[in-house]
Design an enzyme around this catalytic site. Structure first.
Site, PDB file in Angstrom:
ATOM      1  N   ARG A 205     -13.016  -8.984   2.157  1.00  0.00           N
ATOM      2  CA  ARG A 205     -11.630  -8.662   1.810  1.00  0.00           C
ATOM      3  C   ARG A 205     -10.767  -9.911   2.018  1.00  0.00           C
ATOM      4  NH1 ARG A 205      -9.921  -3.411   1.954  1.00  0.00           N
ATOM      5  NH2 ARG A 205      -8.060  -4.349   1.031  1.00  0.00           N
TER       6      ARG A 205
ATOM      7  N   ARG B 169       0.880  -1.184   0.000  1.00  0.00           N
ATOM      8  CA  ARG B 169       0.000   0.000   0.000  1.00  0.00           C
ATOM      9  C   ARG B 169       0.907   1.221   0.000  1.00  0.00           C
ATOM     10  NH1 ARG B 169      -5.123   1.278   3.818  1.00  0.00           N
ATOM     11  NH2 ARG B 169      -6.006  -0.015   2.164  1.00  0.00           N
TER      12      ARG B 169
ATOM     13  N   HIS C 228      -7.753   1.020  -6.016  1.00  0.00           N
ATOM     14  CA  HIS C 228      -7.827   0.092  -4.862  1.00  0.00           C
ATOM     15  C   HIS C 228      -8.491  -1.204  -5.344  1.00  0.00           C
ATOM     16  CE1 HIS C 228      -7.780  -1.367  -0.898  1.00  0.00           C
ATOM     17  NE2 HIS C 228      -8.686  -0.597  -0.315  1.00  0.00           N
TER      18      HIS C 228
ATOM     19  N   GLN D  90     -10.165  -4.037  -2.953  1.00  0.00           N
ATOM     20  CA  GLN D  90     -11.448  -3.646  -2.359  1.00  0.00           C
ATOM     21  C   GLN D  90     -12.614  -3.996  -3.282  1.00  0.00           C
ATOM     22  OE1 GLN D  90     -12.146  -2.057   0.751  1.00  0.00           O
ATOM     23  NE2 GLN D  90     -14.156  -2.764   0.122  1.00  0.00           N
TER      24      GLN D  90
ATOM     25  N   ASP E 180     -17.693   6.715  -0.336  1.00  0.00           N
ATOM     26  CA  ASP E 180     -16.401   6.585   0.349  1.00  0.00           C
ATOM     27  C   ASP E 180     -16.131   7.917   1.036  1.00  0.00           C
ATOM     28  OD1 ASP E 180     -13.883   5.739   1.187  1.00  0.00           O
ATOM     29  OD2 ASP E 180     -12.941   5.906  -0.791  1.00  0.00           O
TER      30      ASP E 180
ATOM     31  N   CYS F  45     -16.355   1.102   1.545  1.00  0.00           N
ATOM     32  CA  CYS F  45     -15.160   0.282   1.788  1.00  0.00           C
ATOM     33  C   CYS F  45     -14.677   0.373   3.230  1.00  0.00           C
ATOM     34  CB  CYS F  45     -14.043   0.685   0.825  1.00  0.00           C
ATOM     35  SG  CYS F  45     -13.451   2.375   1.073  1.00  0.00           S
TER      36      CYS F  45
HETATM   37  N1   CP Z   1     -11.051  -0.506   3.014  1.00  0.00           N
HETATM   38  C1   CP Z   1      -9.749  -0.508   3.364  1.00  0.00           C
HETATM   39  O1   CP Z   1      -8.848  -0.676   2.524  1.00  0.00           O
HETATM   40  O2   CP Z   1      -9.529  -0.337   4.684  1.00  0.00           O
HETATM   41  P1   CP Z   1      -8.130  -0.119   5.413  1.00  0.00           P
HETATM   42  O3   CP Z   1      -7.641   1.258   5.044  1.00  0.00           O
HETATM   43  O4   CP Z   1      -8.450  -0.243   6.866  1.00  0.00           O
HETATM   44  O5   CP Z   1      -7.165  -1.169   4.950  1.00  0.00           O
HETATM   45  N1  NVA Z   2     -10.316   6.567  -0.580  1.00  0.00           N
HETATM   46  C1  NVA Z   2      -9.811   6.108   0.683  1.00  0.00           C
HETATM   47  C2  NVA Z   2      -9.929   4.623   0.797  1.00  0.00           C
HETATM   48  C3  NVA Z   2      -9.476   4.035   2.109  1.00  0.00           C
HETATM   49  C4  NVA Z   2      -9.569   2.556   2.154  1.00  0.00           C
HETATM   50  C5  NVA Z   2      -8.358   6.540   0.843  1.00  0.00           C
HETATM   51  O1  NVA Z   2      -7.591   6.410  -0.126  1.00  0.00           O
HETATM   52  O2  NVA Z   2      -8.009   7.030   1.906  1.00  0.00           O
END
Ligand code: CP
Ligand code: NVA
Length: 308
Positions: A294, A107, A134, A137, A225, A266
């Site tokens: 997930r 990530r 992402h 997700q 989101d 998400c």
């Molecule tokens: N939805 C998601 O990716 O959550 P986290 O940021 O907790 O991993």
């Molecule tokens: N759009 C959000 C998703 C988190 C899982 C971010 O990138 O922070």
């Protein structure tokens, strides 16, 4: 090398196989303790590195638990604690990690980071979120939709709010899984036109509608989101909130969707900002199934990457 970098870069038949395998694996371990191993241990003897340059709850825990259920060992690494955060290049990091581990999940911020990791690693790399997409997700979201309502092909998905990274992967999925997708949000936060064009070229009906009530008319699935993503500056918070307030998912908005429409997010959510608690905790919400899925979806993604 089979990476899982994005939904638009993975073959549609492979995506379908991942969803089907995830559903079967979930079914096979119904009722078991989370810590119990799967009957099949296709990742036995493998080492999985999970690298985080941003915070995470779901991605971190679900990848770790999922890899262990499949028989692998795992290590969770913070980018800041690695030499990566102190000037070592991504390419050198990729080459070094490939001598120790069998699979890398990362990530990060810029998409280029994950692309460079994949280019220089000699083991598969999985995208666990970048500023731009992402994909893991949305694989969980497809699994969740289908377990509640059957095939997503031909259904109408409406995204409310920011055309962000999660929205981008949903648009990729519309092209690959064959569902219709409407974005409703302010023009300033539109999804990338290139992603929209690509999904349309694959045959998906992608619409942009500024009026949220009109957008959700007859929707099978309503999704939103956070209004401020991890990579967005805190100084943009007030501007974003002002732009996005008309796109809050609340009971009134949900009443315009199909009567059996589902609601997804998400997570993490900011209750009573992008969505009201009444919708999050209401009968149409499947947010915690999404979070659970997930785990199952990513187990199938890891198996796909390792060919096991
Ligand atoms: N939805 C998601 O990716 O959550 P986290 O940021 O907790 O991993
Ligand atoms: N759009 C959000 C998703 C988190 C899982 C971010 O990138 O922070």
């Amino acid at each position: 090398m089979t990476h899982f970098l994005d939904i638009n870069k993975t073959d549609a038949a492979a995506l379908r196989a991942i969803i089907d395998q995830a559903a079967a694996m979930k079914q096979a371990r119904a009722g078991r303790p989370r810590g119990a191993p799967d009957d099949e241990q296709p990742l036995a003897g493998r080492m999985v590195a999970l690298i985080f340059e941003k915070p995470s709850t779901r991605t971190r825990v679900s990848f770790d638990v999922g890899a262990r259920q499949l028989g692998a060992q795992t290590m969770v690494l913070s980018g800041a604690d690695m030499q990566l955060g102190h000037g070592e290049t991504i390419a050198d990091t990729a080459r070094v990690l490939s001598r120790y581990v069998d699979l890398i999940m990362m990530r990060t911020f810029e998409e280029d980071t994950i692309l460079e990791m994949a280019e220089h690693a000699s083991v598969p790399v999985i995208n666990g979120l970048t500023n731009r997409t992402h994909p893991c997700q949305i694989m969980a979201d497809i699994l969740t939709y289908e377990e509640h309502r059957g095939p997503i092909r031909g259904k109408r998905v409406v995204w409310c709010g920011d055309g962000n990274n999660v929205c981008a992967s949903f648009i990729h999925a519309a092209g690959q899984f064959g569902f219709d997708f409407t974005f409703t949000g302010p023009e300033q936060l539109d999804p990338e036109p290139g992603f929209v064009d690509e999904a349309r070229a694959r045959g998906a009906d992608i619409r942009i509608e500024r009026d949220a009530m009109r957008a959700v008319e007859g929707a099978d699935l309503v999704v939103t989101d956070t209004w401020v993503s991890m990579h967005d500056s805190q100084s943009s918070r007030e501007r974003r909130h002002n732009l996005l307030r008309p796109y809050q998912v609340n009971d009134e908005l949900m009443s315009h969707a199909a009567p059996d429409a589902l609601f997804m997010h998400c997570l993490p959510a900011h209750r009573d900002e992008e969505v009201t608690s009444s919708v999050m905790d209401g009968p149409q919400s499947v947010i915690f199934d999404e979070a659970e899925n997930r785990l199952h979806a990513q187990k199938a993604i890891m198996r796909y990457c390792l060919g096991v």
